[in-house]
Enzyme design. Structure first.
Site, PDB file in Angstrom:
ATOM      1  N   ASP A   1      -4.600  15.529  24.922  1.00 42.42           N
ATOM      2  CA  ASP A   1      -4.635  14.850  23.622  1.00 42.42           C
ATOM      3  C   ASP A   1      -5.514  13.614  23.775  1.00 42.42           C
ATOM      4  OD1 ASP A   1      -4.159  13.788  21.148  1.00 42.42           O
ATOM      5  OD2 ASP A   1      -2.005  13.534  21.385  1.00 42.42           O
TER       6      ASP A   1
ATOM      7  N   GLU B   1      -1.525   9.089  33.277  1.00 46.00           N
ATOM      8  CA  GLU B   1      -2.031   8.092  32.323  1.00 46.00           C
ATOM      9  C   GLU B   1      -2.653   6.918  33.080  1.00 46.00           C
ATOM     10  OE1 GLU B   1      -3.124   5.763  29.496  1.00 46.00           O
ATOM     11  OE2 GLU B   1      -2.264   7.669  28.864  1.00 46.00           O
TER      12      GLU B   1
ATOM     13  N   GLN C   1       2.072   7.603  17.563  1.00 44.10           N
ATOM     14  CA  GLN C   1       1.462   8.216  16.377  1.00 44.10           C
ATOM     15  C   GLN C   1       1.942   7.522  15.107  1.00 44.10           C
ATOM     16  OE1 GLN C   1      -0.862  10.466  16.172  1.00 44.10           O
ATOM     17  NE2 GLN C   1      -0.768  11.868  17.902  1.00 44.10           N
TER      18      GLN C   1
ATOM     19  N   CYS D   1       0.875  -1.164   0.000  1.00 48.39           N
ATOM     20  CA  CYS D   1       0.000   0.000   0.000  1.00 48.39           C
ATOM     21  C   CYS D   1       0.911   1.211   0.000  1.00 48.39           C
ATOM     22  CB  CYS D   1      -0.869  -0.027   1.260  1.00 48.39           C
ATOM     23  SG  CYS D   1      -1.693   1.539   1.581  1.00 48.39           S
TER      24      CYS D   1
ATOM     25  N   CYS E   1      -8.012  14.669  17.467  1.00 51.13           N
ATOM     26  CA  CYS E   1      -8.063  13.919  16.201  1.00 51.13           C
ATOM     27  C   CYS E   1      -9.501  13.845  15.677  1.00 51.13           C
ATOM     28  CB  CYS E   1      -7.473  12.519  16.377  1.00 51.13           C
ATOM     29  SG  CYS E   1      -8.297  11.552  17.653  1.00 51.13           S
TER      30      CYS E   1
ATOM     31  N   TYR F   1      -3.672  12.433  29.632  1.00 48.54           N
ATOM     32  CA  TYR F   1      -3.728  11.359  28.621  1.00 48.54           C
ATOM     33  C   TYR F   1      -2.308  11.161  28.051  1.00 48.54           C
ATOM     34  CZ  TYR F   1      -8.639  13.080  28.301  1.00 48.54           C
ATOM     35  OH  TYR F   1      -9.916  13.524  28.554  1.00 48.54           O
TER      36      TYR F   1
END
Length: 346
Positions: free
Chosen positions: A273, A225, A175, A46, A300, A204
């Site tokens: 985030d 976290e 990420q 891909c 996001c 987070y």
């Protein structure tokens, strides 16, 4: 501000997960699920993934054919090889291969032979340095099992964002676009306006990505976290980078901030985030209670960002800047960095 696009929007994904199955004519295949189905479209390459993916898939498929290892059949919950997870450190050239099995490692015939084959695939500064197995015997759509068995290497690969080195294990969140992650986090740091005197909170915080970068420019960085494995990784990442002014806590970030406020402790900047679902009122109310001068919100999902900004702006914050960043080229998704400042009391 206009969206910050990618200069070269190809081969940017450092992570890929391929299901294995059989084609209608009985061949072992790997690929991607057709939209909203579980039928596999045979695809070994891909243009959004790294070039090494197809070579690794071919190696695994040939090994399965040679030793008659069955791919997983979802309909009857039989077969062994469900998926393969491949991750690459763009800066280090390190590759991770993790096979997801519907069974124990002993069912993987000649696993040692497969390890040697994978290790011998590449040269030129790229190498498979971590090979493992994830055991997932559940009837589930969840890809990874919670138990990882290491076959070769340290159990993780490493990569850099800016000048901070991160350890990435099979279950770590990291990420998927390292090039644009640097753009995204640099924007977040610009918005935070750190001078070296601030106390910052990375809510987070995951494996510490934003918090450890912020620690380089702040007096004190606190990461919070819930996921205990991520906390362990974040602490190791801080140690390996020689970052001594970062503290990582396991727990709920909202509760942590309320506790800070009750002890009369303050933070200058809060980075948040959250996942696609955004934040919740309980967490946002704890941000209001703590009352940092600036909130840097990395999102996001524009929909949940709009919802959360509505709450924060009603409670004494003002949106100063919004910067979208193209993180997932050729998809409809976008990341957004937003700066909020506390309004001065009139």
């Amino acid at each position: 501000y206009p969206i910050m696009g990618m200069e070269n929007p190809w081969r940017y994904r450092n992570k890929a997960q391929f299901p294995f199955g059989r084609s209608r004519d009985g061949r072992i295949i790997a690929g991607f699920y057709a939209g909203r189905t579980h039928s596999i479209i045979e695809t070994e390459d891909c243009l959004l993934g790294v070039r090494e993916n197809s070579t690794i898939l071919q190696c695994i498929r040939e090994h399965m054919e040679q030793y008659k290892i069955e791919p997983y059949d979802e309909a009857n919950h039989r077969g062994l090889v469900r998926h393969v997870l491949i991750r690459k450190g763009f800066r280090t050239g390190e590759l991770m291969v993790c096979l997801v099995l519907n069974g124990e490692v002993k069912a993987l015939t000649e696993a040692d032979v497969l390890v040697e084959r994978l290790r011998g695939l590449f040269g030129d500064g790229t190498a498979v340095t971590s090979i493992s197995v994830s055991i997932n015997r559940e009837k589930t759509n969840v890809i990874m099992g919670s138990r990882i068995v290491n076959l070769f290497g340290p159990g993780y690969i490493t990569d850099y964002i800016g000048n901070v080195k991160y350890r990435i294990s099979p279950l770590s969140f990291y990420q998927v676009n390292p090039v644009q992650t640097e753009v995204l986090y640099n924007t977040a740091m610009d918005y935070a306006e750190l001078t070296g005197k601030e106390t910052v909170i990375d809510a987070y915080c995951g494996t510490g990505t934003i918090g450890l970068i912020a620690a380089r420019n702040a007096k004190r960085a606190i990461g919070v976290e819930l996921n205990k494995d991520a906390v362990k990784d974040a602490r190791i990442n801080a140690k390996e980078n020689g970052i001594k002014n970062a503290e990582i806590y396991a727990g709920d970030a909202g509760r942590f901030m309320v506790d800070m406020d009750s002890k009369n402790q303050k933070a200058d900047v809060v980075f948040m985030d959250p996942p696609r679902a955004g934040s919740d009122e309980k967490f946002l109310s704890s941000v209001i209670k703590l009352g940092p001068k600036r909130v840097v919100y990395v999102s996001c999902n524009p929909e949940t960002l709009a919802r959360d900004l509505k709450y924060l702006t009603k409670k004494g914050y003002q949106v100063k800047k919004i910067q979208p960043v193209e993180m997932f080229a050729f998809t409809e998704h976008v990341e957004t960095v937003c700066l909020l400042s506390k309004k001065c009391p009139v």
